[in-house]
Enzyme design. Sequence first.
Site, PDB file in Angstrom:
ATOM      1  CD  GLU A 181       1.157  -3.261 -91.447  1.00  0.00           C
ATOM      2  OE1 GLU A 181       1.824  -2.129 -93.091  1.00  0.00           O
ATOM      3  OE2 GLU A 181      -0.275  -3.370 -90.972  1.00  0.00           O
ATOM      4  CG  ASN A 239      -2.875  -3.417 -89.424  1.00  0.00           C
ATOM      5  OD1 ASN A 239      -3.178  -2.847 -89.858  1.00  0.00           O
ATOM      6  ND2 ASN A 239      -1.604  -4.573 -89.685  1.00  0.00           N
ATOM      7  CD  GLU A 271       0.355   0.433 -89.834  1.00  0.00           C
ATOM      8  OE1 GLU A 271      -0.504  -0.516 -90.393  1.00  0.00           O
ATOM      9  OE2 GLU A 271       1.263   0.554 -90.080  1.00  0.00           O
ATOM     10  CG  ASP A 301      -2.926   1.188 -91.811  1.00  0.00           C
ATOM     11  OD1 ASP A 301      -2.079   1.541 -93.337  1.00  0.00           O
ATOM     12  OD2 ASP A 301      -3.082  -0.056 -91.471  1.00  0.00           O
ATOM     13  CD  GLU A 358      -0.358   0.736 -96.160  1.00  0.00           C
ATOM     14  OE1 GLU A 358       0.078   0.206 -95.578  1.00  0.00           O
ATOM     15  OE2 GLU A 358      -1.622   1.158 -96.232  1.00  0.00           O
TER      16      GLU A 358
END
Length: 411
Positions: A181, A239, A271, A301, A358
């Site tokens: 990520e 993101n 995300e 997310d 996560e």
Amino acid sequence: MSTDPIGRKRKLLILDDEAAMGQTIANIARTAGFEARSVVDAASFFTELETWEPTHIALDLIMPDVDGIEVLRRLGDAGCSASVLITSGVGTRVLEAAKQSALEHGLEIAGVVSKPFSPSKLRALLTNSAPRPSQQISAAVVRPEFTLTAELIDEALAQGQFELAYQPKISCGDGKLAGFEALARWRHPIHGFIPPDRFIIAAESFGLIDRLTERLFDAGLSWFAALSRGRPGLRLSLNVSRRSLGDIAFAERVLAHCSRHGVAPESIILEVTETSALSDPTTSLDLLTRLRFKGFRLSIDDFGVGYSSIAQLVRLPFSELKVDKSFVINAASSAEARTVVRAIIGLAHNLGLEVTAEGVEDETTLSFLRESGCDLAQGYHIARPMFPADVERWVDREHAAPSEVLEARTR
Ligand code: G
Ligand code: G
Ligand code: MN
């Protein structure tokens, strides 16, 4: 007499309506090097708090004449910096809720112990906890507050001050590297490290988020194109700002970036937070569907902390769900957190989504996730977000060849 990390004596103030219990806790604390005083009512408690200035507090939550939650609230309002230990005879679920409430009031929580407790557990919690540095002490080290202006962000964009750090994701089953990520980082030459939560929101409100996103996506795709050469199957998660979801041209722009860097959209996961996807579900549905048609993968997310309706969520074409780290971080210590994580994994799988957890901070949590059938894991236990040179070293060390199994971790 033991002292805290900044040299103050450790002093424990106990509020427990049972005097004998208070004395027992005080004795245990003394064997751990604390000075200790115990009181049985709220009035004496607040008097001692002001005059004796304890570094630690042990608080019984359920007392006939005192409302422990109210005491926590008053401590929070007063900006109390002592480390608070919550004790009580009630179930762990109630204690965890009280802990959450205390954290939200800005208190430093040493832990929760349900009675009866073992002296060694109490001693360990006390010994390993420290008060939050008080304001006078931290003033010297905390940078003065400054206002994030549009000019500051504009300048940072012009000077290339924004960077990406990359955090690995591994497959829970066999420990193989699955991807990364990308997380935005800003180190300002004068103001130092500025957290992404802060500058993303600021860029969104100044209308600068598109420029920032373009810059970050460009950097991320260029890095990923080079890294994934010879390592097929890796994915990069990026993101997406809530602002981009209302922008129907976003899909074309991301695709153009991918083509320019020779990256297949199928290897990119975009995300989107649960709350931003649902703030305008109709526009989001449009854009997200376009992105899926172009081959991108989509991830929800921070799942579990928003207030979204599952009915609305299932209409959106996601391919992955990320369990919010607040549940994952607590999984090793809280049965409730484990139940939530398992339920989310089940829900996601029934909807045909892959699940990433996560905030995996220890091996116990990773084993729990593996047993619960979670697909992917990300967190400090695997690796922190790293800048490119460190990522390359990490990959060489942990994943010498693309298909090699991370042996130490899967045993
Ligand atoms: O990276 P953490 O390290 O602190 O990230 C904090 C938050 O900032 C996360 O919720 C993450 O979604 C968000 N964030 C990090 N990088 C980016 C980015 O490149 N774009 C957007 N829109 N949000 C980001
Ligand atoms: O986009 P999102 O909100 O999911 O961003 C992930 C955030 O979680 C980033 O701020 C990242 O630095 C942080 N993070 C990643 N792994 C861990 C972890 O193991 N523990 C904690 N506390 N935070 C983590
Ligand atoms: Mn994210």
